[in-house]
Design a protein around this motif. Structure first.
Motif, PDB file in Angstrom:
ATOM      1  N   VAL A   4      -3.591  -6.671   4.607  1.00 13.01           N
ATOM      2  CA  VAL A   4      -3.972  -5.295   4.275  1.00 13.01           C
ATOM      3  C   VAL A   4      -5.435  -5.302   3.865  1.00 13.01           C
ATOM      4  N   THR A   5      -6.292  -4.648   4.649  1.00 10.50           N
ATOM      5  CA  THR A   5      -7.702  -4.555   4.269  1.00 10.50           C
ATOM      6  C   THR A   5      -7.932  -3.297   3.439  1.00 10.50           C
ATOM      7  N   GLY A   6      -9.010  -3.336   2.661  1.00  7.69           N
ATOM      8  CA  GLY A   6      -9.255  -2.245   1.721  1.00  7.69           C
ATOM      9  C   GLY A   6      -8.203  -2.194   0.647  1.00  7.69           C
ATOM     10  N   ALA A   7      -7.598  -3.345   0.355  1.00  9.55           N
ATOM     11  CA  ALA A   7      -6.353  -3.400  -0.415  1.00  9.55           C
ATOM     12  C   ALA A   7      -6.501  -2.955  -1.858  1.00  9.55           C
ATOM     13  N   ALA A   8      -7.705  -3.001  -2.404  1.00  8.97           N
ATOM     14  CA  ALA A   8      -7.898  -2.539  -3.776  1.00  8.97           C
ATOM     15  C   ALA A   8      -8.206  -1.044  -3.825  1.00  8.97           C
ATOM     16  N   GLY A   9      -8.284  -0.409  -2.665  1.00 10.26           N
ATOM     17  CA  GLY A   9      -8.561   1.015  -2.598  1.00 10.26           C
ATOM     18  C   GLY A   9      -7.309   1.857  -2.775  1.00 10.26           C
ATOM     19  N   PHE A  10      -7.461   3.129  -2.550  1.00 10.83           N
ATOM     20  CA  PHE A  10      -6.424   4.126  -2.830  1.00 10.83           C
ATOM     21  C   PHE A  10      -5.175   3.937  -1.968  1.00 10.83           C
ATOM     22  N   ILE A  11      -5.278   4.249  -0.689  1.00 11.01           N
ATOM     23  CA  ILE A  11      -4.097   4.247   0.177  1.00 11.01           C
ATOM     24  C   ILE A  11      -3.559   2.836   0.364  1.00 11.01           C
ATOM     25  N   ALA A  12      -4.457   1.882   0.568  1.00 10.29           N
ATOM     26  CA  ALA A  12      -4.014   0.516   0.852  1.00 10.29           C
ATOM     27  C   ALA A  12      -3.264  -0.098  -0.316  1.00 10.29           C
ATOM     28  N   SER A  13      -3.699   0.167  -1.552  1.00  8.46           N
ATOM     29  CA  SER A  13      -2.988  -0.404  -2.706  1.00  8.46           C
ATOM     30  C   SER A  13      -1.596   0.207  -2.838  1.00  8.46           C
ATOM     31  N   CYS A  14      -1.462   1.494  -2.487  1.00 11.30           N
ATOM     32  CA  CYS A  14      -0.127   2.105  -2.497  1.00 11.30           C
ATOM     33  C   CYS A  14       0.747   1.494  -1.409  1.00 11.30           C
ATOM     34  N   LEU A  15       0.142   1.146  -0.273  1.00  9.36           N
ATOM     35  CA  LEU A  15       0.900   0.466   0.781  1.00  9.36           C
ATOM     36  C   LEU A  15       1.379  -0.900   0.305  1.00  9.36           C
TER      37      LEU A  15
END
Length: 322
Positions: A4-15
């Motif tokens: 999961v890239t951008g994993a510390a961001g909004f949508i990715a962390s929820c994923l």
């Protein structure tokens, strides 16, 4: 492993939270982890490895045989950034490298596009008319970067065996605490109401819309990650898909429901839309969701009233993360 890239961001962390909830714990998170304000989004999650975005492709060369799926959700999402070179580097060219790596190693890929690709909406919001994609005129360099990659992906003769681009509409929900100006209007409404007891909305400068009657397709982040989870298992019917709720709602609806979720008396005021964005302001967006539904996605999308109540009462008020 699931990347999961951008994993510390909004949508990715929820994923990542959704994957953990389904017992996917070998999650490789990719991001620029030096941005400390984002790190609480992934604190406490079950993760296999942290990989810096600058070294990710070297990591993938070594570890590709263990990777099952790639969610490429990392991007520069600041719509006020006007330097195209920033978006060329982080959104367009990085995504091209990701696509080529997934082709090379035969990895399924889901990537983040955006409803910003549709520009002012004069050509509609349908994801089935791919012939229209070259005709879209986004309103800012961010939208250009997402549209440029969509067009590039469609032109490629070599593709991952499964791929999907998701045109996110106005996503809101937990884990956007770090986004500042780019956070959803719901979070801004919550902060304004808590601090002042009132909410300020933009006036309408369009004769067909009343003040606060401007409309957007607001989609709850929990619905967004459910679609991602569906595609993780579906792995067929490649293409570009809208991801909104399918129902446009007014900013007045949004504001009033935020007051209601807080149990506060409604006090909404209006101010002029800033002149620097007035000519590029969208008055209506609504995702045509028929394409996603046609491949078997049948879960209902959260009503704005219910999404705001859950977000405000279970996340914003207690300061919780998903």
């Amino acid at each position: 492993m699931i990347v999961v890239t951008g994993a510390a961001g909004f949508i990715a962390s929820c994923l990542v939270s959704r994957l953990n909830a389904a017992n996917f714990n070998d999650v490789v998170v990719v991001d620029n982890f030096s941005v400390e304000k984002k790190l609480p989004n992934i604190r406490g999650k079950k993760l296999r490895e942290y990989v810096d975005r600058e070294t990710f492709f070297d990591w993938l060369d070594t570890n590709h045989a263990q990777v099952e799926f790639v969610f490429h959700l990392g991007a520069r999402t600041d719509t006020t950034e006007m330097d195209p070179a920033v978006f060329d580097l982080l959104n367009l060219n990085y995504s091209k490298r990701m696509w080529q790596a997934c082709c090379k190693y035969q990895l399924p890929l889901v990537y983040a596009s955006s409803a910003a690709t549709y520009g002012d909406g004069t050509l509609g919001y349908t994801d089935t008319e791919e012939a229209l994609f070259p005709l879209y005129r986004p309103l800012n360099p961010y939208g250009d970067s997402k549209n440029d990659f969509d067009k590039w992906a469609l032109e490629q003769t070599e593709k991952p065996y499964f791929w999907a681009g998701l045109k996110f509409f106005n996503v809101y929900g937990p884990n956007e605490y770090h986004k500042g100006r780019m956070a959803s209007v719901i979070m801004h409404a919550f902060n304004q109401i808590q601090q002042t007891g009132s909410m300020m909305l933009f006036k309408s400068h369009h004769p067909d819309y009343t003040d606060g009657g401007q409309m957007r397709d607001f989609v709850y982040v929990k619905d967004v990650v459910e679609v991602c989870y569906f595609l993780l298992h579906h792995r067929k019917d490649s293409g570009i898909y809208n991801l909104g709720s399918g129902e446009a709602r007014t900013f007045l609806d949004l504001a009033m429901n935020t007051f209601n979720a807080l149990g506060r008396t409604v006090d909404i005021q209006f101010k002029d839309t800033p002149e620097d964005i007035r000519d590029k302001y969208q008055y209506f967006t609504e995702a045509d969701m028929s394409k996603l539904k046609s491949i078997g996605y049948d879960k209902p999308f959260t009503r704005l009233e219910d999404g705001i109540a859950d977000y405000v009462q279970n996340y914003l008020v207690p300061g919780m993360y998903m």
